[in-house]
Design an enzyme around this catalytic site. Structure first.
Site, short mmCIF file in Angstrom:
data_model
loop_
_atom_site.label_atom_id
_atom_site.label_comp_id
_atom_site.label_asym_id
_atom_site.label_seq_id
_atom_site.Cartn_x
_atom_site.Cartn_y
_atom_site.Cartn_z
N CYS A 27 38.78 42.65 44.45
CA CYS A 27 37.77 41.77 43.88
C CYS A 27 38.40 40.44 43.48
CB CYS A 27 37.13 42.44 42.67
SG CYS A 27 36.16 41.35 41.62
N GLU A 28 37.85 39.33 43.95
CA GLU A 28 38.45 38.04 43.66
C GLU A 28 38.22 37.59 42.21
OE1 GLU A 28 35.13 34.77 45.08
OE2 GLU A 28 36.65 35.41 46.51
N HIS A 29 37.33 38.27 41.50
CA HIS A 29 37.05 37.87 40.12
C HIS A 29 38.02 38.50 39.11
CE1 HIS A 29 32.80 37.45 41.90
NE2 HIS A 29 33.39 36.27 41.90
N HIS A 30 38.49 39.73 39.41
CA HIS A 30 39.37 40.42 38.47
C HIS A 30 40.68 40.89 39.11
CE1 HIS A 30 35.26 40.95 36.77
NE2 HIS A 30 35.89 40.71 35.64
N GLN A 61 32.18 41.67 48.16
CA GLN A 61 31.69 42.54 49.22
C GLN A 61 30.63 41.86 50.07
OE1 GLN A 61 30.77 46.55 47.94
NE2 GLN A 61 29.34 46.85 49.62
N HIS A 106 33.62 49.56 43.09
CA HIS A 106 34.38 48.44 42.54
C HIS A 106 34.98 48.84 41.20
CE1 HIS A 106 32.83 45.15 45.30
NE2 HIS A 106 32.06 46.19 45.59
N CYS A 152 36.45 47.03 39.14
CA CYS A 152 36.15 46.04 38.11
C CYS A 152 34.85 46.39 37.39
CB CYS A 152 36.07 44.64 38.71
SG CYS A 152 34.78 44.43 39.95
#
Length: 216
Positions: A106-109, A147, A175, A177
């Site tokens: 996940c690019e956010h976490h 995703q 996920h 995250c």
């Protein structure tokens, strides 16, 4: 991404009976600016220290290096050849690879998400080596992702490179995250889909794809 252009797939202008030209396999390589494992290990150590985690013990001493190597592996897709073959028999039914493993971050976490992808297409003038469907999924998954984007990237790329009558991609993933932090929704999964060409416009083809993928 470096791609060595293949021979054109199209017929000669004005000649509908012209043979399909031979096509060299397209070599697909992910370009990057280089991986500096020494700098990554140093940064990982500083990151752990900033979170109050000492790496002085024997069991944690090598952890920054292992972190650096692990993320380098996650972000480094293997090169592959997109091998296609003439559709000499004019096969015009669905080709579907089910339950392709998906592993991304996940690019956010920067926490992993894992699951499966169902990838199918309606052949045009060429058919694809079956293992390449899994290779394409891996190629786009090996980077910080969401995703939704990953699903569309796989479908769009196959549509562009293969020129089929239609492409369908469905992904289902957990996920971490979402399951390990924040809402902690253990056991939840996320489903995304992209349908192109006939698989989008024709209800019967769309239903067949979803049924064969086990989604109806």
């Amino acid at each position: 991404m470096t791609q060595h252009p293949p021979t054109a797939l199209h017929l000669a202008p004005g000649d509908p009976d012209a043979p399909i030209p031979a096509q060299a396999a397209l070599r697909v390589v992910q370009e990057n600016d280089g991986i500096d494992l020494v700098a990554a290990e140093r940064a990982a150590g500083q990151f752990l220290q900033a979170l109050g985690i000492s790496t002085a013990s024997e069991s944690l001493h090598g952890t920054p290096g292992r972190m650096a190597r692990a993320y380098a592996e996650l972000f480094s897709p293997r090169p592959f050849d997109l091998t296609t073959f003439p559709n000499d028999e004019g096969y015009d039914e669905l080709v579907l690879a089910r339950s392709i493993p998906v592993r991304s971050v996940c690019e956010h976490h920067l926490l992993p998400f894992v699951g499966t992808a169902h990838v199918g297409y309606l052949p045009g003038r060429r058919i694809l080596g079956l293992s390449k469907l899994a290779r394409v999924v891996e190629h786009f998954a090996c980077r910080p992702q969401v995703q939704e984007r990953l699903t569309k990237q796989v479908a769009d790329w196959l549509q562009t490179q293969l020129e089929p009558k239609g492409v369908g991609v469905v992904m289902e993933a957990e996920h971490t995250c979402m399951t390990l932090r924040g809402v902690q929704a253990t056991g939840s999964s996320t489903l995304t889909s992209t349908l192109l060409g006939t698989l989008r416009s024709d209800a019967r083809s769309r239903s067949e794809f979803l049924a064969l993928a086990g989604l109806t």
